[in-house]
Structure formats: structure tokens, C-alpha cells
Design a protein around this motif. Structure first.
Motif, PDB file in Angstrom:
ATOM      1  N   GLY A  88       0.820  -1.198   0.000  1.00 18.73           N
ATOM      2  CA  GLY A  88       0.000   0.000   0.000  1.00 18.73           C
ATOM      3  C   GLY A  88       0.856   1.251   0.000  1.00 18.73           C
ATOM      4  O   GLY A  88       2.062   1.206  -0.245  1.00 18.73           O
ATOM      5  N   GLU A  89       0.230   2.387   0.324  1.00 17.92           N
ATOM      6  CA  GLU A  89       0.905   3.678   0.191  1.00 17.92           C
ATOM      7  C   GLU A  89       1.045   4.419   1.515  1.00 17.92           C
ATOM      8  O   GLU A  89       1.371   5.610   1.525  1.00 17.92           O
ATOM      9  N   ASP A  90       0.803   3.735   2.647  1.00 20.64           N
ATOM     10  CA  ASP A  90       0.963   4.418   3.927  1.00 20.64           C
ATOM     11  C   ASP A  90       2.399   4.901   4.099  1.00 20.64           C
ATOM     12  O   ASP A  90       2.647   6.056   4.434  1.00 20.64           O
ATOM     13  N   LEU A  91       3.343   3.995   3.890  1.00 21.24           N
ATOM     14  CA  LEU A  91       4.760   4.306   4.050  1.00 21.24           C
ATOM     15  C   LEU A  91       5.550   3.710   2.895  1.00 21.24           C
ATOM     16  O   LEU A  91       5.136   2.712   2.302  1.00 21.24           O
ATOM     17  N   THR A  92       6.692   4.302   2.628  1.00 27.82           N
ATOM     18  CA  THR A  92       7.631   3.760   1.645  1.00 27.82           C
ATOM     19  C   THR A  92       8.997   3.638   2.312  1.00 27.82           C
ATOM     20  O   THR A  92       9.481   4.594   2.919  1.00 27.82           O
ATOM     21  N   LYS A 125      33.855   1.617  -2.955  1.00 29.80           N
ATOM     22  CA  LYS A 125      33.415   2.194  -1.688  1.00 29.80           C
ATOM     23  C   LYS A 125      32.241   3.132  -1.932  1.00 29.80           C
ATOM     24  O   LYS A 125      32.097   3.705  -3.009  1.00 29.80           O
ATOM     25  N   GLY A 126      31.420   3.272  -0.914  1.00 30.48           N
ATOM     26  CA  GLY A 126      30.298   4.191  -1.002  1.00 30.48           C
ATOM     27  C   GLY A 126      29.422   4.106   0.222  1.00 30.48           C
ATOM     28  O   GLY A 126      29.885   3.752   1.316  1.00 30.48           O
ATOM     29  N   GLU A 127      28.140   4.419   0.059  1.00 28.72           N
ATOM     30  CA  GLU A 127      27.166   4.370   1.146  1.00 28.72           C
ATOM     31  C   GLU A 127      25.870   3.754   0.640  1.00 28.72           C
ATOM     32  O   GLU A 127      25.512   3.909  -0.530  1.00 28.72           O
ATOM     33  N   THR A 128      25.176   3.059   1.525  1.00 30.02           N
ATOM     34  CA  THR A 128      23.781   2.725   1.260  1.00 30.02           C
ATOM     35  C   THR A 128      22.934   3.610   2.165  1.00 30.02           C
ATOM     36  O   THR A 128      23.280   3.831   3.331  1.00 30.02           O
ATOM     37  N   VAL A 129      21.851   4.117   1.629  1.00 28.47           N
ATOM     38  CA  VAL A 129      20.994   5.057   2.350  1.00 28.47           C
ATOM     39  C   VAL A 129      19.601   4.450   2.463  1.00 28.47           C
ATOM     40  O   VAL A 129      19.015   4.038   1.459  1.00 28.47           O
ATOM     41  N   MET A 130      19.084   4.373   3.687  1.00 23.91           N
ATOM     42  CA  MET A 130      17.702   3.937   3.891  1.00 23.91           C
ATOM     43  C   MET A 130      16.873   5.137   4.332  1.00 23.91           C
ATOM     44  O   MET A 130      17.289   5.915   5.193  1.00 23.91           O
ATOM     45  N   GLU A 131      15.678   5.263   3.749  1.00 22.69           N
ATOM     46  CA  GLU A 131      14.731   6.301   4.141  1.00 22.69           C
ATOM     47  C   GLU A 131      13.356   5.688   4.354  1.00 22.69           C
ATOM     48  O   GLU A 131      12.948   4.799   3.614  1.00 22.69           O
ATOM     49  N   VAL A 132      12.669   6.154   5.378  1.00 26.97           N
ATOM     50  CA  VAL A 132      11.262   5.827   5.583  1.00 26.97           C
ATOM     51  C   VAL A 132      10.484   7.096   5.286  1.00 26.97           C
ATOM     52  O   VAL A 132      10.721   8.144   5.903  1.00 26.97           O
ATOM     53  N   LYS A 133       9.565   7.024   4.335  1.00 22.83           N
ATOM     54  CA  LYS A 133       8.875   8.219   3.861  1.00 22.83           C
ATOM     55  C   LYS A 133       7.365   8.041   3.913  1.00 22.83           C
ATOM     56  O   LYS A 133       6.846   6.950   3.726  1.00 22.83           O
ATOM     57  N   ALA A 134       6.690   9.139   4.190  1.00 20.51           N
ATOM     58  CA  ALA A 134       5.243   9.226   4.040  1.00 20.51           C
ATOM     59  C   ALA A 134       4.994  10.218   2.911  1.00 20.51           C
ATOM     60  O   ALA A 134       5.159  11.418   3.091  1.00 20.51           O
ATOM     61  N   GLN A 137       7.512  13.192   2.342  1.00 18.88           N
ATOM     62  CA  GLN A 137       8.123  13.586   3.606  1.00 18.88           C
ATOM     63  C   GLN A 137       9.024  12.469   4.132  1.00 18.88           C
ATOM     64  O   GLN A 137       8.580  11.329   4.332  1.00 18.88           O
ATOM     65  N   VAL A 138      10.288  12.785   4.369  1.00 20.87           N
ATOM     66  CA  VAL A 138      11.236  11.815   4.914  1.00 20.87           C
ATOM     67  C   VAL A 138      11.105  11.812   6.429  1.00 20.87           C
ATOM     68  O   VAL A 138      11.365  12.817   7.099  1.00 20.87           O
ATOM     69  N   LEU A 139      10.690  10.669   6.978  1.00 19.17           N
ATOM     70  CA  LEU A 139      10.495  10.538   8.413  1.00 19.17           C
ATOM     71  C   LEU A 139      11.741  10.023   9.117  1.00 19.17           C
ATOM     72  O   LEU A 139      11.955  10.299  10.300  1.00 19.17           O
ATOM     73  N   PHE A 140      12.549   9.272   8.399  1.00 17.30           N
ATOM     74  CA  PHE A 140      13.750   8.669   8.991  1.00 17.30           C
ATOM     75  C   PHE A 140      14.761   8.436   7.877  1.00 17.30           C
ATOM     76  O   PHE A 140      14.392   8.040   6.768  1.00 17.30           O
ATOM     77  N   ASP A 377      -4.973  13.961   7.970  1.00 19.99           N
ATOM     78  CA  ASP A 377      -4.109  14.781   7.130  1.00 19.99           C
ATOM     79  C   ASP A 377      -3.401  15.876   7.932  1.00 19.99           C
ATOM     80  O   ASP A 377      -2.385  16.413   7.493  1.00 19.99           O
ATOM     81  N   GLN A 378      -3.944  16.197   9.109  1.00 23.42           N
ATOM     82  CA  GLN A 378      -3.359  17.246   9.933  1.00 23.42           C
ATOM     83  C   GLN A 378      -2.331  16.709  10.916  1.00 23.42           C
ATOM     84  O   GLN A 378      -1.682  17.490  11.619  1.00 23.42           O
ATOM     85  N   VAL A 379      -2.183  15.393  10.967  1.00 22.67           N
ATOM     86  CA  VAL A 379      -1.237  14.787  11.908  1.00 22.67           C
ATOM     87  C   VAL A 379       0.116  14.653  11.228  1.00 22.67           C
ATOM     88  O   VAL A 379       0.225  14.051  10.164  1.00 22.67           O
ATOM     89  N   PRO A 380       1.177  15.196  11.816  1.00 23.02           N
ATOM     90  CA  PRO A 380       2.490  15.114  11.179  1.00 23.02           C
ATOM     91  C   PRO A 380       3.187  13.786  11.426  1.00 23.02           C
ATOM     92  O   PRO A 380       2.746  12.970  12.225  1.00 23.02           O
ATOM     93  N   SER A 381       4.267  13.573  10.704  1.00 20.85           N
ATOM     94  CA  SER A 381       5.192  12.462  10.904  1.00 20.85           C
ATOM     95  C   SER A 381       4.489  11.120  10.786  1.00 20.85           C
ATOM     96  O   SER A 381       3.524  10.957  10.050  1.00 20.85           O
ATOM     97  N   PHE A 382       5.015  10.107  11.509  1.00 18.37           N
ATOM     98  CA  PHE A 382       4.468   8.757  11.444  1.00 18.37           C
ATOM     99  C   PHE A 382       2.983   8.733  11.816  1.00 18.37           C
ATOM    100  O   PHE A 382       2.231   7.884  11.363  1.00 18.37           O
ATOM    101  N   GLY A 383       2.579   9.663  12.703  1.00 19.26           N
ATOM    102  CA  GLY A 383       1.224   9.627  13.230  1.00 19.26           C
ATOM    103  C   GLY A 383       0.158   9.646  12.164  1.00 19.26           C
ATOM    104  O   GLY A 383      -0.895   9.017  12.314  1.00 19.26           O
ATOM    105  N   ALA A 384       0.378  10.375  11.075  1.00 17.43           N
ATOM    106  CA  ALA A 384      -0.633  10.452  10.020  1.00 17.43           C
ATOM    107  C   ALA A 384      -0.908   9.083   9.426  1.00 17.43           C
ATOM    108  O   ALA A 384      -2.057   8.734   9.135  1.00 17.43           O
TER     109      ALA A 384
END
Length: 404
Positions: A88-92, A125-134, A137-140, A377-384
């Protein structure tokens, strides 16, 4: 004229270059600090969401085959997809590479001079980057260093002295990177949980309300609202619920079912809109507007009328809603004045059949579902995302899905 004999040196050179470029390959993953991260479990906090895995870990550089390069993406996609309850589309959760750089190409010189007996190797050499997004919006976000060495040899399998053949080391690399990111995400969530449990340790209404005011982007915002709902007084609870909604409109998600009637009615004249308007507008004129809509509310029963009066609605406005409901069923003919007496005699025979009352209840649920989604829709961050997940679980009537 082209002669085969004249072309033999050129063909031999091409063949030799092809052989040298397609020899044995080996790979060795070099973890940070020289050791692999400990195994980490999937973040439990994501289990309540519908989510998507967006993984791009195809590592450039080195001597890896295209199949080996794509292997980390396949492994990580399969793993991350299992973190969610369903797709689904809650989080990516996204993972990708950044700042990838190769070194060691000078080892190609002894490789060619020995016709591929000595291996050539490249360190990536390099980096791997993980993001949790809503949405956008990048939450983590977390970054982890990644490094591996790949080797190429011909005639002798000397490349295997540098690393293993096939995709074995790519699997080790992917699992290690995932474990490091999972540990970082767990620590991020746990750090908020420790602060949350400390702030609400008193377990009082004031403690939870204060936490909401001080932490508008907390991962535990919806959990705080749920606990507030559990602390509601057994009687005359409407002012309590109203105060909580004033702090955070997403509290609607946990509003008890008996308050669904506040979400009945036409757009901009739902029951809670009428209550708001009644404070500033002449109630007689407001009652006329309600009747003129000819849009259904419902024929409220005794308990519902008591609840509406407790909320501050006058008998005239409640009667107007009942009149409008009757008018919506009888067509353009104005409802008889006697219908208004239903507010004074709520225990009498209702103007709606049980089936119609059932439809009103579904309409109330759907209206409340819509209002709850708007509040989310008015709740920020993970809460939404937690908010929307809770709405979907609580209001799952198929009619609501079709309407909205």
C-alpha cells in the motif's frame, strides 16, 4: 580484396582481449570495522502499515556481472516488503547507493602482462541510504558505509584468492547492510518510546494532553489519543471528547460509536456544523436552512436526542433535522408540522423504517470515516499513517469504500 590470412592477427587480438575480459571473477565484502552486524528483526512498528519497498541497490563499478549487481536489489526488496502488513501507500521504505567510487584499476597492467594469470582487482566504496517516507516527507534516514573488492583473472582462478565466485558475497553484503539499517531504525523508534513512557508515566488525562501539546510529531501521537479515549468518563463525556478533539482533530478516530450521529447530514450542515453555527447564527433561521436542504439526517431515538441536547443543540434544531429527513423521503411535498413533534415525543413511531435507520447508521459511519481521514491529514510524521491505518480498520464498511 579482403584475405582471411591477413585478418588472422586482428582476429587473434580480438579473441585474446575477449578472453581476458571474460575471465573468472571473485568478490569479497568488507564490512565496517571489519565485522558483520548482528542479526536484527524487522521493525515491529511498521507491521500496522500498508507499505511499499523502493530498492535500488545495483552496485556500479568493479568486475561484477549484471546478474550479480542486481542481486542486492532483489534480496532487499523481498525482505523489506515483508515488514508491512500488506502492500500500500501508507509508508515507503527506500534504499539506494550514493557516493560510489572505484579504485585499483592500475592492477589491470599486471593482469594484461601475465595474460590474465595474475588477477586485477577493484575496491568499490560508497554508502547505502535507507529512508522511511510518508509521501514525499522523509520521516527517517540512515546512512551506512559499504565496501567490497571484486577481482578478475584468466587461465588460473587466482581471482578466487581475492573473493568468492557467484553471488554469495553479495548476499552477505545485503544482509549486513539491512541489519545495520534495521538496528538504526529500531533505535530511532525506541528513543521516542522511552521519552513517551516517561512523559505519560502518571497515566493521567493531563499528562497525555500535555504530551500531545509538547510533541506534535511524535511516533506515539495516535497511541496517546487512544489512551485518552480509554480514560473518558462513563457519563456526560461529550465535553471531554470535545476538548480532546480541540487538541488534536485526529481524536475523531477513537470517538465512541454512539457519537457517530454528529457526522450525519449534508456537506457544511452536518450535525457538528449545526452545533458550531448555532453559537453565532439565529437558530430559527438556521432551522429553516436545515429544512430547506431536504437532505437526510435521521429520526433520532431517545438516547440520541439526549446526546444531541447534551452537546448543546436546541429542540428546534433537532426537530428541523428530523423534518429534513422526512422531506428527503417524501419528495418535494413539504413535511407536515406534526413531524417536528418527534423531538418532543422521541419514543413515538419513527418516520423511517428499520432499514432506513440502518442506512442512516451506515451514512453516519461513512461521514465519520471521511472526517477522520481529513483529521489524519493534519497529523504530522508517522502519526498520520498510523491514523489512516486505524481509520481503515475501524470503518471498513464496503459502502464507505465505494462512496469515498
Amino acid at each position: 580484396m579482403f584475405h582471411i590470412a591477413d585478418s588472422r592477427p586482428m582476429l587473434w587480438s580480438i579473441a585474446l582481449l575477449s578472453v581476458l575480459a571474460s575471465g573468472c571473477t571473485g568478490t569479497r565484502y568488507m564490512p565496517a570495522q571489519g565485522q558483520l552486524a548482528g542479526p536484527a528483526t524487522a521493525p515491529q512498528a511498521l507491521q500496522g502499515f500498508a507499505g511499499t519497498a523502493d530498492i535500488q541497490l545495483d552496485l556500479p563499478g568493479g568486475y561484477a556481472s549484471p546478474e550479480a549487481r542486481n542481486y542486492p536489489t532483489q534480496l532487499a526488496t523481498s525482505e523489506v516488503s515483508r515488514w508491512f502488513a500488506d502492500a500500500g501507500e501508507d509508508l515507503t521504505v527506500s534504499m539506494h547507493n550514493e557516493n560510489i567510487d572505484d579504485s585499483g584499476w592500475i592492477t589491470m597492467i599486471p593482469y594484461f602482462l601475465t595474460l590474465g594469470i595474475l588477477p586485477s582487482w577493484v575496491t568499490t566504496k560508497g554508502e547505502t541510504v535507507m529512508e522511511v517516507k510518508a509521501g514525499d516527507q522523509v520521516l527517517f534516514q540512515n546512512r551506512e558505509p559499504v565496501q567490497y573488492k571484486s577481482a578478475l583473472s584468466m587461465l588460473l582462478p587466482t581471482a578466487y584468492l581475492v573473493g568468492s565466485p557467484g553471488t554469495e558475497q553479495y548476499e552477505v553484503m545485503t544482509n549486513d547492510q539491512l541489519n545495520r539499517h534495521k538496528q538504526a531504525l529500531q533505535q530511532f523508534i525506541q528513543s521516542q518510546q522511552a521519552g513517551y513512557e516517561s512523559a505519560v508515566s502518571a497515566g493521567t488525562v493531563d499528562a497525555y494532553r500535555q504530551y500531545l501539546n509538547n510533541n506534535p510529531e511524535s511516533f506515539f501521537r495516535m497511541e496517546t489519543l487512544r489512551r485518552l479515549a480509554e480514560l473518558a468518563p462513563a457519563t456526560h463525556a461529550l465535553p471531554y471528547h470535545r476538548d480532546n478533539i480541540a487538541i488534536d482533530s485526529a481524536y475523531i478516530v477513537y470517538l465512541p460509536d454512539e457519537y457517530d450521529i454528529w457526522f450525519l447530514g449534508p456537506q457544511d450542515l452536518k450535525v457538528y456544523d449545526v452545533l458550531r453555527l448555532s453559537r453565532d447564527e439565529d437558530n430559527t433561521l438556521l432551522a429553516s436552512r436545515i429544512r430547506a436542504t431536504r437532505q437526510p439526517y435521521k429520526v433520532f431515538n431517545t438516547d440520541e436526542i439526549a446526546l444531541l441536547k447534551e452537546g448543546g443543540l436546541s429542540s428546534d434544531l433537532i426537530a428541523a433535522m428530523i423534518d429534513a429527513s422526512a422531506s428527503s423521503q417524501t419528495g418535494p411535498t413539504p413535511a407536515p408540522p406534526a413531524v417536528a413533534s418527534a423531538a418532543a415525543q422521541p419514543a413515538g413511531t419513527p418516520a423511517e423504517s428499520p432499514a432506513q435507520n440502518g442506512m442512516s447508521d451506515i451514512a453516519a459511519q461513512c461521514a465519520k470515516r471521511y472526517a477522520a481521514f481529513k483529521a489524519c491529514d493534519q497529523v504530522p510524521s508517522f502519526g498520520a499513517n498510523i491514523c489512516r491505518s486505524q481509520v481503515k480498520k475501524k470503518y471498513s464498511h464496503i459502502a464507505c469504500e465505494l462512496i469515498q
